[in-house]
Design an enzyme around this catalytic site. Structure first.
Site, PDB file in Angstrom:
ATOM      1  CE1 TYR A  34      -3.834   2.318   0.353  1.00 13.60           C
ATOM      2  CE2 TYR A  34      -2.465   3.404   2.001  1.00 13.60           C
ATOM      3  CZ  TYR A  34      -3.569   3.408   1.170  1.00 13.60           C
ATOM      4  OH  TYR A  34      -4.403   4.497   1.138  1.00 13.60           O
ATOM      5  CE  LYS A  89      -3.353   5.016  -2.084  1.00 16.51           C
ATOM      6  NZ  LYS A  89      -4.361   5.426  -3.080  1.00 16.51           N
TER       7      LYS A  89
END
Length: 268
Positions: free
Chosen positions: A155, A159
């Site tokens: 994650y 990003k």
């Protein structure tokens, strides 16, 4: 927004931040294309927004990790005679766990939704925007892109890629009248953390923001031609600290407040 985009396509629109983006775009006069997996929630939202704001709302149920579904969304973005001049790449998800223990299929889906989908959809939307010399692409990133994220390694990495991609794309598109803006969001009061299995106990209460405030900041930033925005004063302070602090200190703080079961490491 300084002006209403004619039509906005919002991914992850069925709840949370995506729903707020759709709500505020509709309030500004934009027709909508709502994309998410749960068709029933999209239908309810479409009826509500159409009734309240008098805009046309199209529902496009799609799982962005599915090849056939994302192809349908790409085709809608490029469809002749039906321009989309605001793309809100909001969809994304996390699944906590050590990298070696998270199922490989979950990791594949996460990369597909968080990384591949926003890149592919931007690629589908951008040529017409450049030709028409107008339009915008909003990428929803996160403050964690600047942090070590043990327990959410993919994650955080996804990003970080999205933030870097957005800055470069901004520079390419801006001379052609197209705006690309990244939103580095912090903690938002949605069901995101609950679904991801993230324990939020101990996180500072002052850092939490409402989804409507984050969506408002993102739409204001793209309207103003900004390359990026960090909603929330405390989040902006944290972002500066993350850039200036030694990486070893950031790892120690991450371990203390978020991932106490991850062994400590040393080095730069």
């Amino acid at each position: 927004m300084a002006y209403a985009y004619r039509t906005a396509l919002v991914t992850g629109a069925s709840s949370g931040l995506g729903r707020e983006f759709a709500e505020q775009a509709a309030a500004a006069g934009s027709d909508l294309i709502l994309v998410a997996r749960r068709a029933n929630l999209l239908d309810e939202l479409a009826a509500e927004l159409g009734r309240r704001h008098g805009v046309a709302v199209e529902v496009l149920p799609a799982d962005l990790a599915d090849e056939q579904d994302i192809t349908r969304v790409e085709e809608r973005l490029a469809e002749p005679g039906r321009p989309v001049d605001l793309l809100v790449n909001n969809a994304g998800f996390d699944m906590t766990g050590r990298f070696a223990e998270v199922p490989a299929d979950v990791q594949r889906r996460q990369l597909a939704v968080n990384v591949t989908a926003p890149i592919r959809l931007a690629r589908a939307a951008l040529p017409r925007m450049i030709k028409e010399q107008r339009g915008g692409i909003l990428l929803v990133s996160s403050l964690v892109s600047a942090l070590p994220m043990p327990g959410s390694a993919l994650y955080g990495a996804s990003k970080a890629l999205l933030t870097a991609f957005g800055e470069s794309l901004h520079m390419e598109a801006m001379p052609h009248g197209v705006q690309v803006t990244s939103v580095s969001a912090g903690l938002i009061r949605t069901n995101f953390h609950e679904v991801a299995g993230i324990n939020t106990e101990g996180l500072p209460k002052a850092a939490w923001m409402e989804a409507d405030a984050v969506a408002r900041a993102g739409l204001a930033a793209i309207s103003a031609g900004r390359v990026s925005v960090i909603p929330g004063r405390l989040n902006r302070i944290q972002a500066v600290y993350a850039k200036l602090a030694p990486r070893a200190l950031l790892r120690a703080m991450t371990k203390r407040f978020l991932y106490r079961d991850v062994p400590a490491t040393t080095g730069s």
